[in-house]
Design a protein around this motif. Structure first.
Motif, PDB file in Angstrom:
ATOM      1  N   THR A 196       0.961   3.688  -3.349  1.00  0.00           N
ATOM      2  CA  THR A 196      -0.031   4.763  -3.236  1.00  0.00           C
ATOM      3  C   THR A 196       0.486   6.028  -2.576  1.00  0.00           C
ATOM      4  O   THR A 196      -0.219   7.034  -2.575  1.00  0.00           O
ATOM      5  CB  THR A 196      -1.279   4.303  -2.447  1.00  0.00           C
ATOM      6  OG1 THR A 196      -0.961   4.150  -1.054  1.00  0.00           O
ATOM      7  CG2 THR A 196      -1.829   2.993  -2.999  1.00  0.00           C
TER       8      THR A 196
ATOM      9  N   LEU B 189      -5.540  -1.799  -6.438  1.00  0.00           N
ATOM     10  CA  LEU B 189      -4.359  -2.444  -5.857  1.00  0.00           C
ATOM     11  C   LEU B 189      -4.788  -3.716  -5.146  1.00  0.00           C
ATOM     12  O   LEU B 189      -5.537  -3.665  -4.177  1.00  0.00           O
ATOM     13  CB  LEU B 189      -3.673  -1.496  -4.868  1.00  0.00           C
ATOM     14  CG  LEU B 189      -2.582  -2.091  -3.960  1.00  0.00           C
ATOM     15  CD1 LEU B 189      -1.441  -2.673  -4.772  1.00  0.00           C
ATOM     16  CD2 LEU B 189      -2.070  -1.039  -2.986  1.00  0.00           C
TER      17      LEU B 189
ATOM     18  N   LEU C 142      -4.140   5.780   5.254  1.00  0.00           N
ATOM     19  CA  LEU C 142      -4.716   6.556   4.159  1.00  0.00           C
ATOM     20  C   LEU C 142      -5.401   7.812   4.678  1.00  0.00           C
ATOM     21  O   LEU C 142      -5.238   8.908   4.116  1.00  0.00           O
ATOM     22  CB  LEU C 142      -5.708   5.696   3.371  1.00  0.00           C
ATOM     23  CG  LEU C 142      -5.103   4.593   2.500  1.00  0.00           C
ATOM     24  CD1 LEU C 142      -6.194   3.633   2.026  1.00  0.00           C
ATOM     25  CD2 LEU C 142      -4.365   5.188   1.291  1.00  0.00           C
TER      26      LEU C 142
ATOM     27  N   THR D  67      -8.473  -0.944  -2.726  1.00  0.00           N
ATOM     28  CA  THR D  67      -7.375  -1.804  -2.304  1.00  0.00           C
ATOM     29  C   THR D  67      -7.905  -3.025  -1.557  1.00  0.00           C
ATOM     30  O   THR D  67      -8.853  -2.934  -0.778  1.00  0.00           O
ATOM     31  CB  THR D  67      -6.372  -1.030  -1.418  1.00  0.00           C
ATOM     32  OG1 THR D  67      -5.324  -1.906  -0.997  1.00  0.00           O
ATOM     33  CG2 THR D  67      -7.040  -0.419  -0.204  1.00  0.00           C
TER      34      THR D  67
ATOM     35  N   VAL E  51      -1.311  -3.766  -9.731  1.00  0.00           N
ATOM     36  CA  VAL E  51      -1.609  -2.345  -9.641  1.00  0.00           C
ATOM     37  C   VAL E  51      -2.044  -1.887 -11.031  1.00  0.00           C
ATOM     38  O   VAL E  51      -1.248  -1.874 -11.975  1.00  0.00           O
ATOM     39  CB  VAL E  51      -0.395  -1.523  -9.166  1.00  0.00           C
ATOM     40  CG1 VAL E  51      -0.816  -0.081  -8.872  1.00  0.00           C
ATOM     41  CG2 VAL E  51       0.262  -2.150  -7.953  1.00  0.00           C
TER      42      VAL E  51
ATOM     43  N   LEU F 114       0.840  -1.199   0.000  1.00  0.00           N
ATOM     44  CA  LEU F 114       0.000   0.000   0.000  1.00  0.00           C
ATOM     45  C   LEU F 114       0.872   1.244   0.000  1.00  0.00           C
ATOM     46  O   LEU F 114       0.661   2.170  -0.797  1.00  0.00           O
ATOM     47  CB  LEU F 114      -0.916   0.003   1.218  1.00  0.00           C
ATOM     48  CG  LEU F 114      -1.831   1.222   1.328  1.00  0.00           C
ATOM     49  CD1 LEU F 114      -2.947   1.146   0.308  1.00  0.00           C
ATOM     50  CD2 LEU F 114      -2.402   1.364   2.731  1.00  0.00           C
TER      51      LEU F 114
ATOM     52  N   LYS G 259      -4.484   0.953 -13.358  1.00  0.00           N
ATOM     53  CA  LYS G 259      -5.118   2.267 -13.389  1.00  0.00           C
ATOM     54  C   LYS G 259      -6.194   2.294 -14.459  1.00  0.00           C
ATOM     55  O   LYS G 259      -5.947   1.913 -15.608  1.00  0.00           O
ATOM     56  CB  LYS G 259      -4.075   3.360 -13.670  1.00  0.00           C
ATOM     57  CG  LYS G 259      -4.641   4.763 -13.645  1.00  0.00           C
ATOM     58  CD  LYS G 259      -3.525   5.803 -13.813  1.00  0.00           C
ATOM     59  CE  LYS G 259      -4.083   7.222 -13.728  1.00  0.00           C
ATOM     60  NZ  LYS G 259      -2.989   8.228 -13.854  1.00  0.00           N
TER      61      LYS G 259
ATOM     62  N   VAL H 151      -7.137   3.867  -9.197  1.00  0.00           N
ATOM     63  CA  VAL H 151      -6.182   2.762  -9.111  1.00  0.00           C
ATOM     64  C   VAL H 151      -6.791   1.591  -8.356  1.00  0.00           C
ATOM     65  O   VAL H 151      -7.460   1.774  -7.324  1.00  0.00           O
ATOM     66  CB  VAL H 151      -4.882   3.228  -8.403  1.00  0.00           C
ATOM     67  CG1 VAL H 151      -3.969   2.048  -8.081  1.00  0.00           C
ATOM     68  CG2 VAL H 151      -4.152   4.253  -9.263  1.00  0.00           C
TER      69      VAL H 151
ATOM     70  N   ALA I 275     -11.211   6.463  -1.090  1.00  0.00           N
ATOM     71  CA  ALA I 275     -10.594   5.137  -1.081  1.00  0.00           C
ATOM     72  C   ALA I 275     -11.553   4.110  -0.494  1.00  0.00           C
ATOM     73  O   ALA I 275     -12.329   4.412   0.416  1.00  0.00           O
ATOM     74  CB  ALA I 275      -9.296   5.140  -0.282  1.00  0.00           C
TER      75      ALA I 275
ATOM     76  N   TRP J 166      -7.025  10.974   2.643  1.00  0.00           N
ATOM     77  CA  TRP J 166      -8.054  10.217   1.941  1.00  0.00           C
ATOM     78  C   TRP J 166      -9.336  10.157   2.775  1.00  0.00           C
ATOM     79  O   TRP J 166      -9.287  10.108   4.008  1.00  0.00           O
ATOM     80  CB  TRP J 166      -7.576   8.794   1.669  1.00  0.00           C
ATOM     81  CG  TRP J 166      -6.469   8.673   0.665  1.00  0.00           C
ATOM     82  CD1 TRP J 166      -5.122   8.835   0.909  1.00  0.00           C
ATOM     83  CD2 TRP J 166      -6.584   8.385  -0.725  1.00  0.00           C
ATOM     84  NE1 TRP J 166      -4.408   8.652  -0.246  1.00  0.00           N
ATOM     85  CE2 TRP J 166      -5.274   8.375  -1.269  1.00  0.00           C
ATOM     86  CE3 TRP J 166      -7.671   8.117  -1.568  1.00  0.00           C
ATOM     87  CZ2 TRP J 166      -5.024   8.113  -2.615  1.00  0.00           C
ATOM     88  CZ3 TRP J 166      -7.424   7.859  -2.908  1.00  0.00           C
ATOM     89  CH2 TRP J 166      -6.121   7.856  -3.415  1.00  0.00           C
TER      90      TRP J 166
ATOM     91  N   LEU K 279       0.137   9.100  -4.687  1.00  0.00           N
ATOM     92  CA  LEU K 279      -1.163   9.435  -5.265  1.00  0.00           C
ATOM     93  C   LEU K 279      -1.776  10.632  -4.558  1.00  0.00           C
ATOM     94  O   LEU K 279      -1.601  10.823  -3.354  1.00  0.00           O
ATOM     95  CB  LEU K 279      -2.119   8.238  -5.152  1.00  0.00           C
ATOM     96  CG  LEU K 279      -1.748   6.955  -5.891  1.00  0.00           C
ATOM     97  CD1 LEU K 279      -2.827   5.903  -5.652  1.00  0.00           C
ATOM     98  CD2 LEU K 279      -1.565   7.211  -7.382  1.00  0.00           C
TER      99      LEU K 279
ATOM    100  N   LEU L  72      -9.288   4.998  -5.326  1.00  0.00           N
ATOM    101  CA  LEU L  72      -8.412   3.882  -4.963  1.00  0.00           C
ATOM    102  C   LEU L  72      -9.274   2.778  -4.378  1.00  0.00           C
ATOM    103  O   LEU L  72     -10.067   3.025  -3.465  1.00  0.00           O
ATOM    104  CB  LEU L  72      -7.367   4.324  -3.930  1.00  0.00           C
ATOM    105  CG  LEU L  72      -6.518   3.214  -3.292  1.00  0.00           C
ATOM    106  CD1 LEU L  72      -5.615   2.553  -4.332  1.00  0.00           C
ATOM    107  CD2 LEU L  72      -5.692   3.756  -2.124  1.00  0.00           C
TER     108      LEU L  72
END
Length: 206
Positions: free
Chosen positions: A34, A139, A56, A109, A202, A30, A204, A137, A42, A61, A37, A107
């Motif tokens: 990230t 992840l 985050l 994740t 990962v 992570l 995008k 993104v 998220a 975030w 970014l 994001l």
């Protein structure tokens, strides 16, 4: 004969028997993929005790943190309060085989979203990918090998390319940032150490 546990039962029991306080460290992948970014919205699937979501949130975030286990979410909420980021994280309980968070995210994740109880993981990850906004993104970090002390030994582990193919994504709509195995040193429950592989995707969204 007793029936097999559901995913919810398995993870509720798991979290009921571990410390409510984690080590406070976010996941290595992570941070690696990230930290540069720009903050946005998220979504973390399988937040556990909340270290990734807290990290985050500290970076600006707005996080939706999801887990199947009520106890995990309680631990994660306490983690957020200790770090003064509770207003930046919304916690939601979902059995992802049945219900899913709403919205679009910059994001998404999922770190080690794996379970000995089947929950339709590939379908869940495909649904997760659909929530990534344009320019966002995805992840995904998974086990790429088993530690010597582990009894989790699928044979064989999917390769990174196989893991990406299982997502069934439109290649024209996604840019590959990284797809591969990354080696790291892991520590076992009794202090053992050993090198293991993580499978990291990962991607995008265009």
């Amino acid at each position: 004969m007793s029936s097999s546990p559901t995913s919810a039962q398995f993870w509720d029991d798991r979290y009921a028997n571990i410390s409510p306080v984690s080590n406070g460290k976010p996941g290595t992948m992570l941070v690696r993929f990230t930290e540069d970014l720009s903050p946005g919205r998220a979504l973390e699937l399988g937040c556990g005790r909340g270290d990734d979501s807290v990290w985050l949130a500290k970076r600006g975030w707005q996080v939706t943190a999801v887990d199947i286990a009520k106890q995990a979410l309680a631990y994660a909420a306490d983690n957020a309060r200790r770090n003064n980021v509770e207003e930046s994280i919304r916690f939601e309980q979902h059995d992802l085989s049945l219900t899913f968070p709403e919205g679009e995210y910059d994001l998404v994740t999922a770190s080690f979203l794996e379970s000995p109880v089947d929950f339709g993981r590939q379908r869940v990850l495909r649904k997760a990918a659909a929530l990534v906004a344009c320019g966002g993104v995805l992840l995904i970090t998974s086990h790429g090998s088993a530690a010597s002390w582990s009894d989790h030994r699928p044979s064989p582990f999917p390769t990174p390319d196989e893991a990406r193919a299982e997502l069934q994504l439109d290649d024209d709509a996604w840019q590959i940032i990284f797809v591969g195995n990354i080696e790291r040193l892991a520590t076992g429950p009794n202090g053992e150490t050993g090198e293991i592989l993580d499978t990291v995707l990962v991607l995008k969204r265009s």
